[in-house]
Design a protein around this motif. Structure first.
Motif, PDB file in Angstrom:
ATOM      1  N   ALA A 361       0.847  -1.193   0.000  1.00 17.23           N
ATOM      2  CA  ALA A 361       0.000   0.000   0.000  1.00 17.23           C
ATOM      3  C   ALA A 361       0.883   1.244   0.000  1.00 17.23           C
ATOM      4  CB  ALA A 361      -0.913  -0.001   1.224  1.00 17.23           C
ATOM      5  N   LEU A 362       0.630   2.170  -0.924  1.00 16.53           N
ATOM      6  CA  LEU A 362       1.422   3.393  -1.063  1.00 16.53           C
ATOM      7  C   LEU A 362       0.545   4.602  -0.779  1.00 16.53           C
ATOM      8  CD1 LEU A 362       3.154   2.498  -4.460  1.00 16.53           C
ATOM      9  CD2 LEU A 362       4.147   2.258  -2.179  1.00 16.53           C
ATOM     10  N   GLU A 363       1.140   5.615  -0.106  1.00 18.75           N
ATOM     11  CA  GLU A 363       0.367   6.825   0.168  1.00 18.75           C
ATOM     12  C   GLU A 363       1.285   8.053   0.191  1.00 18.75           C
ATOM     13  OE1 GLU A 363      -3.011   8.595   3.261  1.00 18.75           O
ATOM     14  OE2 GLU A 363      -2.016   6.694   3.696  1.00 18.75           O
ATOM     15  N   PHE A 364       0.967   9.008  -0.681  1.00 20.36           N
ATOM     16  CA  PHE A 364       1.613  10.318  -0.679  1.00 20.36           C
ATOM     17  C   PHE A 364       0.705  11.283   0.078  1.00 20.36           C
ATOM     18  CE2 PHE A 364       3.497   8.366  -4.405  1.00 20.36           C
ATOM     19  CZ  PHE A 364       4.797   8.844  -4.422  1.00 20.36           C
ATOM     20  N   THR A 365       1.295  12.082   0.971  1.00 25.25           N
ATOM     21  CA  THR A 365       0.527  13.076   1.724  1.00 25.25           C
ATOM     22  C   THR A 365       1.244  14.421   1.654  1.00 25.25           C
ATOM     23  OG1 THR A 365      -0.223  11.358   3.258  1.00 25.25           O
ATOM     24  CG2 THR A 365      -0.502  13.662   3.950  1.00 25.25           C
ATOM     25  N   ASP A 366       0.567  15.453   1.123  1.00 24.88           N
ATOM     26  CA  ASP A 366       1.137  16.806   0.986  1.00 24.88           C
ATOM     27  C   ASP A 366       2.525  16.751   0.333  1.00 24.88           C
ATOM     28  OD1 ASP A 366      -1.085  17.906   2.219  1.00 24.88           O
ATOM     29  OD2 ASP A 366      -0.200  17.759   4.210  1.00 24.88           O
ATOM     30  N   ALA A 367       2.670  15.915  -0.669  1.00 23.58           N
ATOM     31  CA  ALA A 367       3.979  15.653  -1.284  1.00 23.58           C
ATOM     32  C   ALA A 367       4.365  16.765  -2.260  1.00 23.58           C
ATOM     33  CB  ALA A 367       3.969  14.314  -2.001  1.00 23.58           C
ATOM     34  N   VAL A 368       5.616  17.236  -2.132  1.00 25.13           N
ATOM     35  CA  VAL A 368       6.193  18.237  -3.039  1.00 25.13           C
ATOM     36  C   VAL A 368       7.585  17.747  -3.416  1.00 25.13           C
ATOM     37  CG1 VAL A 368       6.960  20.634  -3.318  1.00 25.13           C
ATOM     38  CG2 VAL A 368       4.920  20.117  -1.947  1.00 25.13           C
ATOM     39  N   PHE A 369       7.913  17.856  -4.708  1.00 25.46           N
ATOM     40  CA  PHE A 369       9.239  17.397  -5.127  1.00 25.46           C
ATOM     41  C   PHE A 369       9.881  18.371  -6.118  1.00 25.46           C
ATOM     42  CE2 PHE A 369      11.999  15.199  -8.177  1.00 25.46           C
ATOM     43  CZ  PHE A 369      12.994  14.785  -7.312  1.00 25.46           C
ATOM     44  N   GLY A 370      11.201  18.548  -5.918  1.00 26.61           N
ATOM     45  CA  GLY A 370      12.033  19.295  -6.853  1.00 26.61           C
ATOM     46  C   GLY A 370      13.444  18.780  -6.731  1.00 26.61           C
ATOM     47  N   TYR A 371      14.224  18.851  -7.796  1.00 23.27           N
ATOM     48  CA  TYR A 371      15.596  18.352  -7.765  1.00 23.27           C
ATOM     49  C   TYR A 371      16.487  19.335  -7.013  1.00 23.27           C
ATOM     50  CZ  TYR A 371      14.056  15.025 -11.294  1.00 23.27           C
ATOM     51  OH  TYR A 371      13.386  14.024 -11.955  1.00 23.27           O
ATOM     52  N   GLY A 372      17.086  18.865  -5.908  1.00 24.97           N
ATOM     53  CA  GLY A 372      17.952  19.731  -5.114  1.00 24.97           C
ATOM     54  C   GLY A 372      17.197  20.949  -4.628  1.00 24.97           C
TER      55      GLY A 372
END
Length: 602
Positions: A361-372
């Protein structure tokens, strides 16, 4: 800025004074740490170099003793004096030769042990670094660190340092012997230290820049060659031979010009040292000759002074020669220590939470991504994927589909927010557990040297041949594997064992299925397959993914048909989420993609 922005700085030639000091300190700390593991052997070599050089320094003193004491004794009929002085000289020669040979053997063992440790450290550390590093640091430069730079260090450690230490000890002891013989002549020789010090300072200031540039250009030469040979098919397809030849000739020419500059600098250093040494011998001869006429100095002492003065400058010339190697090796050490200073951005948890049996089971919560520290690639989003669900992720190129897959595989960490597997934050899961429960198949389908069976067994070390064959059958790879010259024992890199890109992909599928992960990620993994092979893989997926979470990223919408759910990603956002049937009927982006795909089949 990215953590690996420093990678670019490592290839900078003109560094500030503080940066040069930091880099130099870091480099020598690395060398000291490597030497620290060889303390007992270093202590032995120190004793050997001191005693052997004391014996060598004794030669001029013994000659002076033989002339000023031994010859008068023989003239008076005491022939035993000749045996005493001659025997002492032979004993000193045997001692110096044997201990020097022992010293060389010991330093060779030390240097090879240090090089082995450093080579292994570079390899292990490079593997441990995160994917972000490898996407910033070209493969040619990594190869240069492991080959060209370490080879330069090998030359220094094998001969350079031992020669430098031995020569330095010999010079000091010889100067002491000159002062013992005649302190006035010792002052004459000591005066030459000033021009020698200035000369070495001049050489270091200019050669440091030249040799640092040499390591950068050397890495570019290797990188250009590796890139050309790796992409040789594209070179042939687009007739790039001439343009590549011109580009490589320019880089190779820069390397040649750099080498010429270093040779020119050394061409000033060594002759100047020879000139200073000859002038010193002439000064001692002239000064000592006048003092002999006045009766202040014995003939034997003058002969010994001339021998010692000449001998003190011979190692100085050797030091100059190895100083060139030292400068080159220092520049190489800076690059290697810079690589070892890099730290992974994805860090193993200090106290990992156990995850023996994962449901997926996978769950993202309030996820933000950027390189470096760069711009945000995926804006804040929430996403829940129940265990056992098959998810298809579609969208235009660069939308963020593969980024989503890399986050689940933990090739990168989120900038903010959380990602959990079965309720456990992914950054708290041990790497071994994560790699066992999450397997990713990419479109590259890389095969390692070895047999087909060994490549499939990477998914489950220790797997039986029956398990390997079952995995191959499940994805439709068994038929073509058995048609190879030696079947599952065929070496994939030898003549007759080469496989097509589609067959490589099927082998990588078999590897992933054998691993039996809780989460399986297919990142454009069917892009190299023909239609029959793709259908075989789809049948395998339908059979094997019944109780496994699957994330399928594909441009081909035929793959989406086996998915329970479809995510449409656009400009770093999940803009649509639903079953294939729901999204086709919604007239949104997926519906448009589906219509275009259907029309392409007509």
């Amino acid at each position: 800025m990215s953590q690996y922005a420093g990678v670019a700085n490592e290839d900078s030639i003109n560094l500030s004074r503080s940066e040069r000091k930091r880099v130099r300190t870091r480099s020598w700390k690395l060398l000291a740490a490597l030497a620290g593991t060889q303390k007992p052997m270093l202590a032995l070599t120190l004793v050997l170099v001191v005693v052997s050089n004391l014996a060598r320094v004794a030669f001029p003193l013994l000659i002076a003793w033989a002339i000023d004491w031994g010859l008068p004794q023989v003239r008076n009929g005491n022939w035993a004096a000749l045996g005493i002085t001659g025997g002492a000289y032979v004993l000193a020669a045997i001692t110096a030769g044997s201990l020097l040979g022992w010293y060389i053997l010991c330093t060779a063992r030390i240097s090879q042990a240090m090089l082995l440790d450093l080579r292994l450290d570079v390899f292990r550390h490079t593997q441990r670094l995160s994917l972000e590093f490898h996407e910033n640091y070209t493969s040619g430069r990594i190869i240069s660190r492991q080959t060209s730079d370490l080879e330069t260090l090998r030359e220094l450690l094998d001969q350079g340092i031992s020669e430098l230490v031995s020569a330095g000890v010999f010079v000091v002891f010889t100067l002491i012997s000159i002062f013992v013989l005649d302190w006035r002549s010792g002052l004459v020789v000591l005066v030459t230290a000033l021009p020698i010090w200035l000369l070495f300072g001049w050489y270091q200031k200019r050669s440091e820049l030249v040799f640092r540039e040499s390591r950068v250009v050397s890495a570019r030469v290797i990188g250009s060659f590796v890139e050309t040979m790796t992409g040789i098919r594209a070179v042939k397809a687009f007739r790039k031979e001439k343009s590549n030849d011109a580009a490589y000739s320019q880089i190779a020419g820069e390397y040649r010009d750099n080498s010429i500059r270093s040779i020119n600098l050394f061409g000033v250093l060594q002759p100047s040292l020879v000139l200073i040494g000859n002038l010193a011998v002439a000064a001692v001869l002239a000064w000592g000759g006048f003092r002999i006429l006045d009766g202040e100095l014995g003939v034997g002492v003058l002969v010994a002074l001339l021998l010692a003065t000449n001998r003190v400058f011979q190692p100085v010339e050797n030091i100059a020669m190895f100083y060139q190697s030292l400068q080159s090796a220092t520049a190489a050490l800076e690059k290697v220590s810079g690589l070892l200073e890099e730290a992974p951005t994805v860090v193993e948890p200090a106290k990992p939470q156990p995850l023996e049996h994962a449901a997926g089971a996978l769950e993202f919560t309030d996820a933000v991504f950027g390189y470096g520290d760069g711009p945000v690639i995926m804006e804040k989003f929430d996403l829940a994927i129940p265990a056992g669900q098959t998810i298809a992720v579609v969208g235009q190129t660069g939308a963020g589909k593969s980024t989503l897959a890399k986050l689940i595989a933990r090739f990168y960490d989120l900038r903010s927010g959380t990602l959990s597997i079965d309720g456990v934050p992914i950054e708290q899961i041990a790497n071994n557990d994560l790699r066992r429960h999450v397997v990713m198949v990419t479109q590259e389908a890389f095969l390692f040297s070895g047999t087909v069976a060994e490549n499939i067994a990477l998914g489950k070390p220790g797997a039986t041949i029956e398990e390997i064959i079952l995995a191959a059958r499940a994805v439709g790879a068994h038929e073509f594997i058995t048609a190879l010259p030696e079947g599952y024992d065929t070496d994939v890199n030898k003549r007759g064992g080469r496989v097509s890109s589609g067959q490589r992909q099927l082998i990588s599928f078999a590897r992933a299925f054998l691993a039996d992960p809780a989460v399986l990620i297919l990142d454009e993994a069917t892009s190299s397959l023909d239609i029959p092979s793709e259908r075989a893989v789809q049948r395998g997926l339908q059979t094997l993914l019944g109780n496994r979470t699957a994330l399928i990223i594909a441009h081909r919408l035929s793959t989406v048909q086996i998915a329970d759910r479809v995510l449409v990603v656009h400009d770093g956002k999940i803009v649509e989420d639903g079953s294939p049937a729901e999204l086709i009927g919604s007239e949104g982006r997926f519906a448009a993609l589906h219509r275009a795909w259907r029309e392409s089949l007509v």
